[in-house]
Design a protein around this motif. Sequence first.
Motif: not given
Length: 416
Positions: A181-190, A197-199, A211-215
Amino acid sequence: MSRKDSTVVLSVVHPICCGLDIHKDKISATLISDDGAVREEVEEFGAFTDELYRMKDWLLERGCDVVAMESTGVYWRPVHNVLEDRCQVILVNARHVKHLPGRKTDVSDSRWLAGLLRHGLLRGSFIPEKHVRQWRDLSRLRKTYVETLSDYKRRVHKLLECANIKIDSVASDLFGVTGMNLITLLVSGHEITREAVSACTRGKLKGKEDELFKSIQGFFTEHHRFQLISMLTLITAMEKQIAQVHARLTRLLSDREDKIALLMHVPGISELSAHALLAEFGDTLDQFESSASLASWAGLCPGNNESAGKRHSGRSPIRNGHVKTIMVEVAWGAIRKKGSYYREKYYSLRARKGAKKAIIAVAHRILKAVFHILKFGRAYHELGEQYLIQLNNTSRLHHLHKQAAKLGYVLVPLGA
């Protein structure tokens, strides 16, 4: 024995036979026939299918029903496809029939093979039946796809690390649900926000949103996005191919489910490893007379190397065969099962022999169990971790009784 009989060193096993020296585009054939007088016929054929059928007719016209060829690369397979239904094909290891020093040509190689075959001096390699070879192709193709998939996943790890993205420092599995999900978020460009990140978080990672937001904060640019999209496309395609190959192999093995179920009772053997083992040597093992011969073929027993009464290196000549690789993976899984005989055997051997030799010994014992399951249809019987302890106690008591008898005493149990 008469003087004439004493000069006979080698007997003729195949009066009519043929040796084939196979190359990519040319095949040299030497046919030896013995009908009172030994004759040789030499012929060359092309490698196209029509030429192979011409070679087949040439052999059958002369009454030749046994041929020998070296197992060099995959060039022997087209020849085997044409000849297997009418001739006995002996596939030999090139190392075992290395030509004597001197002049070497394709014709001399084929003549050397034919001469060895005529006197029965060749040991053929194991060629499974056609349906087993199809299982083997699918099993090895699946393994190749899995290795390729793992390679691309490692590249994704490297790419994200270069972009200061540290998702795998928080999530144990980068390609789990949250990681993807996080990789897809990166790829989407949003825009990457705490809410986005919470979603993306699922399961045990809920509560680690900070921690995930920082990472996920880093230098992820359009350059990285382009590469990541390409890699994810290949990963998705590879996962689809693996699923298709697995489904086809499972369907082909559907009528062997009883034997697969018996194999899965052995510690360390999963459905995938059971499929892989059946694909390597079939489900009948008719070519192997004993478990020792199967272990020797798989390279899971020491080699014999003795000269002048001295034992030299006993390393197996087979370093990384397919069956050996599968059995070592199975053995590592088997020793993780608590209370099992294999776990106790591994740790007892590791103290004296080291981890590598101990795991090979465990793999050898598991392969012996596989042999009896497939050959005779026996169910697996777990000896348990107490088996070795009881075995050692029995031998120790026997030794103590002998020592006491030498001193004129008799050992009596405390209860007596």
